[in-house]
Design a protein around this motif. Structure first.
Motif, PDB file in Angstrom:
ATOM      1  N   ARG A 164      22.428  72.572 123.293  1.00  0.00           N
ATOM      2  CA  ARG A 164      23.614  72.266 124.111  1.00  0.00           C
ATOM      3  C   ARG A 164      23.381  72.602 125.585  1.00  0.00           C
ATOM      4  O   ARG A 164      23.851  71.884 126.459  1.00  0.00           O
ATOM      5  N   MET A 165      22.671  73.681 125.829  1.00  0.00           N
ATOM      6  CA  MET A 165      22.344  74.029 127.221  1.00  0.00           C
ATOM      7  C   MET A 165      21.471  72.940 127.844  1.00  0.00           C
ATOM      8  O   MET A 165      21.630  72.584 129.014  1.00  0.00           O
ATOM      9  N   GLY A 166      20.546  72.399 127.050  1.00  0.00           N
ATOM     10  CA  GLY A 166      19.712  71.296 127.530  1.00  0.00           C
ATOM     11  C   GLY A 166      20.548  70.069 127.865  1.00  0.00           C
ATOM     12  O   GLY A 166      20.331  69.421 128.892  1.00  0.00           O
ATOM     13  N   LEU A 167      21.509  69.762 127.002  1.00  0.00           N
ATOM     14  CA  LEU A 167      22.399  68.622 127.270  1.00  0.00           C
ATOM     15  C   LEU A 167      23.216  68.855 128.533  1.00  0.00           C
ATOM     16  O   LEU A 167      23.376  67.952 129.368  1.00  0.00           O
ATOM     17  N   ILE A 168      23.724  70.072 128.676  1.00  0.00           N
ATOM     18  CA  ILE A 168      24.499  70.399 129.879  1.00  0.00           C
ATOM     19  C   ILE A 168      23.623  70.275 131.114  1.00  0.00           C
ATOM     20  O   ILE A 168      24.033  69.714 132.136  1.00  0.00           O
ATOM     21  N   HIS A 169      22.406  70.770 131.022  1.00  0.00           N
ATOM     22  CA  HIS A 169      21.463  70.704 132.144  1.00  0.00           C
ATOM     23  C   HIS A 169      21.177  69.251 132.530  1.00  0.00           C
ATOM     24  O   HIS A 169      21.210  68.894 133.708  1.00  0.00           O
ATOM     25  N   LYS A 170      20.913  68.413 131.533  1.00  0.00           N
ATOM     26  CA  LYS A 170      20.648  66.986 131.807  1.00  0.00           C
ATOM     27  C   LYS A 170      21.859  66.328 132.445  1.00  0.00           C
ATOM     28  O   LYS A 170      21.730  65.543 133.388  1.00  0.00           O
ATOM     29  N   THR A 171      23.032  66.638 131.930  1.00  0.00           N
ATOM     30  CA  THR A 171      24.263  66.055 132.472  1.00  0.00           C
ATOM     31  C   THR A 171      24.471  66.494 133.921  1.00  0.00           C
ATOM     32  O   THR A 171      24.811  65.677 134.786  1.00  0.00           O
ATOM     33  N   LEU A 172      24.255  67.777 134.177  1.00  0.00           N
ATOM     34  CA  LEU A 172      24.421  68.275 135.551  1.00  0.00           C
ATOM     35  C   LEU A 172      23.411  67.637 136.500  1.00  0.00           C
ATOM     36  O   LEU A 172      23.750  67.299 137.638  1.00  0.00           O
ATOM     37  N   LEU A 173      22.175  67.457 136.030  1.00  0.00           N
ATOM     38  CA  LEU A 173      21.172  66.795 136.870  1.00  0.00           C
ATOM     39  C   LEU A 173      21.580  65.356 137.176  1.00  0.00           C
ATOM     40  O   LEU A 173      21.412  64.874 138.301  1.00  0.00           O
ATOM     41  N   ALA A 174      22.119  64.681 136.173  1.00  0.00           N
ATOM     42  CA  ALA A 174      22.570  63.303 136.389  1.00  0.00           C
ATOM     43  C   ALA A 174      23.713  63.274 137.407  1.00  0.00           C
ATOM     44  O   ALA A 174      23.734  62.417 138.304  1.00  0.00           O
ATOM     45  N   PHE A 175      24.666  64.209 137.275  1.00  0.00           N
ATOM     46  CA  PHE A 175      25.764  64.286 138.243  1.00  0.00           C
ATOM     47  C   PHE A 175      25.227  64.579 139.640  1.00  0.00           C
ATOM     48  O   PHE A 175      25.679  64.010 140.628  1.00  0.00           O
ATOM     49  N   TYR A 176      24.246  65.483 139.708  1.00  0.00           N
ATOM     50  CA  TYR A 176      23.667  65.851 140.999  1.00  0.00           C
ATOM     51  C   TYR A 176      22.970  64.639 141.638  1.00  0.00           C
ATOM     52  O   TYR A 176      23.144  64.374 142.819  1.00  0.00           O
ATOM     53  N   ASP A 177      22.189  63.916 140.847  1.00  0.00           N
ATOM     54  CA  ASP A 177      21.512  62.717 141.372  1.00  0.00           C
ATOM     55  C   ASP A 177      22.525  61.692 141.861  1.00  0.00           C
ATOM     56  O   ASP A 177      22.355  61.092 142.926  1.00  0.00           O
TER      57      ASP A 177
END
Length: 135
Positions: free
Chosen positions: A62-75
């Motif tokens: 779940r932390m990995g999913l959150i991290h990926k989602t945050l990176l996508a939002f950041y991009d």
């Protein structure tokens, strides 16, 4: 009489409702304790290490999913920022071009007026010189 009987009946009804609520709460608490004890016993019987490992894996996933989602939002936010900065710079360039055009027009008008004033001055000066010499 009716009023006193109604008050007594109301008082008894209220008292009975309070007792019923207490009994209901006691029953719920007893049920929760039984369920809690059963849950505790079943946990004791299972392998806690494997449960812990599964939980840790799930947390990491779940932390990995959150991290990926945050990176996508950041991009996405960076892209929006770049687009807005480019748009802002284009607007500034257009404003500068408009200002330069306005300034050139004003300068041209100034020089035209200056030439007109100089020509009028030179004409009046010549007229005065001619008059002075004629007298």
């Amino acid at each position: 009489n009716n009023n006193n009987a109604t008050k007594k009946h109301s008082f008894k009804l209220t008292k009975n409702m309070k007792c019923t609520k207490k009994a209901e709460m006691k029953s719920k608490n007893t049920g929760k304790k039984i369920l809690s004890d059963e849950t505790l016993n079943s946990l004791k019987n299972t392998d806690l290490k494997s449960l812990r490992t599964r939980c840790e894996k799930e947390v990491k996933r779940r932390m990995g999913l959150i991290h990926k989602t945050l990176l996508a939002f950041y991009d996405h936010a960076e892209d929006q920022y770049r687009v807005s900065v480019a748009s802002h710079l284009r607007t500034l360039d257009e404003m500068i071009d408009t200002y330069d055009a306005m300034l050139c027009t004003m300068e041209r008008d100034f020089h035209e007026r200056l030439d007109t004033v100089r020509a009028n001055y030179d004409d009046e000066k010549q007229i005065m010189i001619d008059k002075f010499e004629a007298d």
